[in-house]
Design a protein around this motif. Structure first.
Motif, mmCIF file in Angstrom:
data_model
loop_
_atom_site.group_PDB
_atom_site.id
_atom_site.type_symbol
_atom_site.label_atom_id
_atom_site.label_comp_id
_atom_site.label_asym_id
_atom_site.label_seq_id
_atom_site.Cartn_x
_atom_site.Cartn_y
_atom_site.Cartn_z
ATOM 1 N N ASN A 193 0.819 -1.215 0.000
ATOM 2 C CA ASN A 193 0.000 0.000 0.000
ATOM 3 C C ASN A 193 0.849 1.261 0.000
ATOM 4 O OD1 ASN A 193 -2.089 -1.783 0.157
ATOM 5 N ND2 ASN A 193 -3.295 -0.485 1.508
ATOM 6 N N GLU A 194 2.008 1.152 -0.606
ATOM 7 C CA GLU A 194 2.856 2.314 -0.760
ATOM 8 C C GLU A 194 2.751 2.786 -2.192
ATOM 9 O OE1 GLU A 194 6.789 1.190 0.117
ATOM 10 O OE2 GLU A 194 6.227 0.320 2.043
ATOM 11 N N GLU A 195 3.525 3.808 -2.500
ATOM 12 C CA GLU A 195 3.471 4.341 -3.862
ATOM 13 C C GLU A 195 4.337 3.517 -4.798
ATOM 14 O OE1 GLU A 195 1.599 7.122 -3.014
ATOM 15 O OE2 GLU A 195 2.099 6.385 -1.025
ATOM 16 N N LYS A 196 5.092 2.597 -4.255
ATOM 17 C CA LYS A 196 6.037 1.897 -5.120
ATOM 18 C C LYS A 196 6.135 0.419 -4.808
ATOM 19 C CE LYS A 196 9.661 3.117 -1.949
ATOM 20 N NZ LYS A 196 10.592 4.166 -1.612
ATOM 21 N N TYR A 197 6.786 -0.312 -5.690
ATOM 22 C CA TYR A 197 6.986 -1.738 -5.495
ATOM 23 C C TYR A 197 8.100 -1.990 -4.505
ATOM 24 C CZ TYR A 197 4.178 -2.774 -9.632
ATOM 25 O OH TYR A 197 3.165 -2.884 -10.542
ATOM 26 N N ARG A 198 7.985 -3.094 -3.788
ATOM 27 C CA ARG A 198 9.075 -3.612 -2.972
ATOM 28 C C ARG A 198 9.392 -4.977 -3.535
ATOM 29 N NH1 ARG A 198 10.584 -2.519 1.859
ATOM 30 N NH2 ARG A 198 9.891 -0.543 2.762
ATOM 31 N N TYR A 199 10.677 -5.305 -3.539
ATOM 32 C CA TYR A 199 11.094 -6.601 -4.055
ATOM 33 C C TYR A 199 11.742 -7.402 -2.950
ATOM 34 C CZ TYR A 199 10.448 -4.237 -8.523
ATOM 35 O OH TYR A 199 9.923 -3.539 -9.578
ATOM 36 N N GLU A 200 11.832 -8.712 -3.147
ATOM 37 C CA GLU A 200 12.518 -9.560 -2.173
ATOM 38 C C GLU A 200 12.965 -10.822 -2.871
ATOM 39 O OE1 GLU A 200 9.487 -10.257 0.691
ATOM 40 O OE2 GLU A 200 8.219 -11.331 -0.734
ATOM 41 N N ASN B 153 -1.197 -5.021 -6.942
ATOM 42 C CA ASN B 153 0.024 -5.031 -7.761
ATOM 43 C C ASN B 153 -0.187 -4.299 -9.074
ATOM 44 O OD1 ASN B 153 1.025 -6.577 -5.718
ATOM 45 N ND2 ASN B 153 2.167 -7.906 -7.075
ATOM 46 N N GLU B 154 -1.038 -3.304 -9.053
ATOM 47 C CA GLU B 154 -1.236 -2.472 -10.227
ATOM 48 C C GLU B 154 -0.527 -1.151 -9.978
ATOM 49 O OE1 GLU B 154 -5.342 -1.830 -10.667
ATOM 50 O OE2 GLU B 154 -5.796 -3.964 -10.580
ATOM 51 N N GLU B 155 -0.685 -0.255 -10.927
ATOM 52 C CA GLU B 155 -0.035 1.039 -10.788
ATOM 53 C C GLU B 155 -0.858 1.980 -9.925
ATOM 54 O OE1 GLU B 155 2.522 0.324 -12.984
ATOM 55 O OE2 GLU B 155 1.218 -1.378 -13.383
ATOM 56 N N LYS B 156 -2.063 1.562 -9.595
ATOM 57 C CA LYS B 156 -2.913 2.508 -8.894
ATOM 58 C C LYS B 156 -3.702 1.863 -7.772
ATOM 59 C CE LYS B 156 -6.464 1.610 -12.239
ATOM 60 N NZ LYS B 156 -6.926 1.989 -13.559
ATOM 61 N N TYR B 157 -4.317 2.701 -6.967
ATOM 62 C CA TYR B 157 -5.129 2.211 -5.878
ATOM 63 C C TYR B 157 -6.490 1.769 -6.378
ATOM 64 C CZ TYR B 157 -1.909 4.220 -2.466
ATOM 65 O OH TYR B 157 -0.815 4.512 -1.709
ATOM 66 N N ARG B 158 -7.066 0.804 -5.690
ATOM 67 C CA ARG B 158 -8.450 0.424 -5.882
ATOM 68 C C ARG B 158 -9.140 0.660 -4.560
ATOM 69 N NH1 ARG B 158 -10.714 -2.773 -9.265
ATOM 70 N NH2 ARG B 158 -9.572 -3.257 -11.167
ATOM 71 N N TYR B 159 -10.371 1.111 -4.626
ATOM 72 C CA TYR B 159 -11.118 1.372 -3.404
ATOM 73 C C TYR B 159 -12.342 0.474 -3.353
ATOM 74 C CZ TYR B 159 -8.254 5.592 -3.396
ATOM 75 O OH TYR B 159 -7.204 6.471 -3.406
ATOM 76 N N GLU B 160 -12.885 0.312 -2.186
ATOM 77 C CA GLU B 160 -14.114 -0.454 -2.037
ATOM 78 C C GLU B 160 -14.806 -0.006 -0.763
ATOM 79 O OE1 GLU B 160 -12.652 -4.428 -1.798
ATOM 80 O OE2 GLU B 160 -11.593 -4.057 0.065
ATOM 81 N N ARG B 161 -16.121 0.018 -0.812
ATOM 82 C CA ARG B 161 -16.846 0.391 0.398
ATOM 83 C C ARG B 161 -16.689 -0.734 1.402
ATOM 84 N NH1 ARG B 161 -23.228 -0.436 -0.297
ATOM 85 N NH2 ARG B 161 -22.981 -0.975 1.901
ATOM 86 N N MET B 162 -16.619 -0.398 2.654
ATOM 87 C CA MET B 162 -16.477 -1.407 3.689
ATOM 88 C C MET B 162 -17.824 -1.651 4.317
ATOM 89 S SD MET B 162 -13.188 -2.029 3.929
ATOM 90 C CE MET B 162 -12.169 -1.960 5.409
ATOM 91 N N ARG B 163 -18.110 -2.913 4.550
ATOM 92 C CA ARG B 163 -19.341 -3.219 5.263
ATOM 93 C C ARG B 163 -18.981 -3.541 6.689
ATOM 94 N NH1 ARG B 163 -21.021 -6.568 0.174
ATOM 95 N NH2 ARG B 163 -18.843 -6.042 -0.154
ATOM 96 N N LYS B 164 -19.828 -3.126 7.599
ATOM 97 C CA LYS B 164 -19.502 -3.189 9.016
ATOM 98 C C LYS B 164 -18.998 -4.573 9.450
ATOM 99 C CE LYS B 164 -22.706 -2.415 12.023
ATOM 100 N NZ LYS B 164 -23.896 -2.063 11.285
ATOM 101 N N GLY B 165 -17.820 -4.577 10.045
ATOM 102 C CA GLY B 165 -17.300 -5.798 10.646
ATOM 103 C C GLY B 165 -16.959 -6.903 9.667
#
Lengths: 156, 156
Positions: free
Chosen positions: A80-87, B80-92
């Motif tokens: 959840n960072e802006e970049k890839y981490r490798y290992e 593992n994409e170039e961008k964030y994905r979001y999703e609504r959270m359901r309680k618990g």
DNA sequence: CTGACTGCAAAACATTTGCAGCATA
DNA sequence: TATGCTGCAAATGTTTTGCAGTCAG
């Protein structure tokens, strides 16, 4: 001399099978990566190579990491960072991550029973897994202690 | 009228506690997000708002998603994409992801026994978890069938 | 009224790509 | 010698930020 002859062979074979070349840069990167156990990002690797007196461009580092990832020698995660981490990957071993939000430390853990349950899930959805990653975010015990201490002093 | 009064209250309270304001834009975004169940990215949301005749800038969308994520109403993952994905959270409810590398489809799954094992791991490392994400990458059954079919036709 | 918010355009970042010269097989 | 490789700089695509005008409380 080196204790990663196996990885070297695997990579060489992988390249040969695809008609790619075993270059000075690729070999040097493989050696650097397999000489330590740490997580790293593309820039770390550029810097480490530079320290060893080998100037390799960022572009080549990215291109090589792609190859190493494709052939399974290097894992690639996004914490959840802006970049890839490798290992570097160790044979047949899969590990997951505990990530401390306070200090950024990453702890690896292995829990075979989680792996089993994953297989159950895949069976349930008729899904053929090729890789998986599991991340738990929170605070490590050291940071919690620090936070507790500073809270106490604030309440003088 | 709306069936997400609870989320609305939670967000309003969250804003108030931090001295922030309940603006037209923030409310509209909350409503849009909680009116469906899909995963989305920042741009999807901009487009959806525009379709509804509400022009909200990308910058505001990002700023609002940060807030919604901070208060736990919206989950944020990187597959593992170039961008964030979001999703609504359901309680618990926490769910994890199966991601098909061939068609990109994302299937959610819930496996409480995995959650339990996670807790074990945290105890073992004296780690206080706040969130976690689990991703399994591979090929879904539909894509495997397609691949098999095209392999068969190639072998005429 | 005041401090927070918005949209815009520009900036910041990590990552990718086009191209001309270089090196491996 | 023929591909594939490399470094460079420019391009890309997502997310962030500075700023001037606007709005909620």
């Amino acid at each position: 001399m080196s204790d990663f002859q196996e990885e070297r062979t695997l990579f060489t074979e992988f390249l040969r099978r695809r008609g790619l070349k075993v270059t000075r840069e690729r070999t040097a990167l493989l050696e650097e990566i397999f000489s330590t156990h740490r997580h790293f990002d593309a820039d770390d690797l550029v810097a480490r190579m530079r320290e060893r007196g080998k100037k390799i461009s960022r572009a080549t580092v990215y291109r090589s990491l792609d190859l190493l990832h494709e052939c399974g020698l290097v894992g690639r995660v996004r914490l959840n960072e802006e970049k890839y981490r490798y290992e570097r990957m160790r044979k047949g071993e899969h590990h997951d991550h505990l990530i401390c939000s306070a200090c950024g430390k990453v702890v690896e853990f292995v829990e075979p029973r989680i792996e089993e349950l994953q297989e159950d899930v895949c069976r349930r959805y008729d899904f053929l897994a090729t890789s998986h990653s599991h991340q738990i975010r929170g605070t490590c015990s050291a940071c919690r202690k620090k936070l507790a201490a500073s809270a106490a002093s604030r309440a003088t």
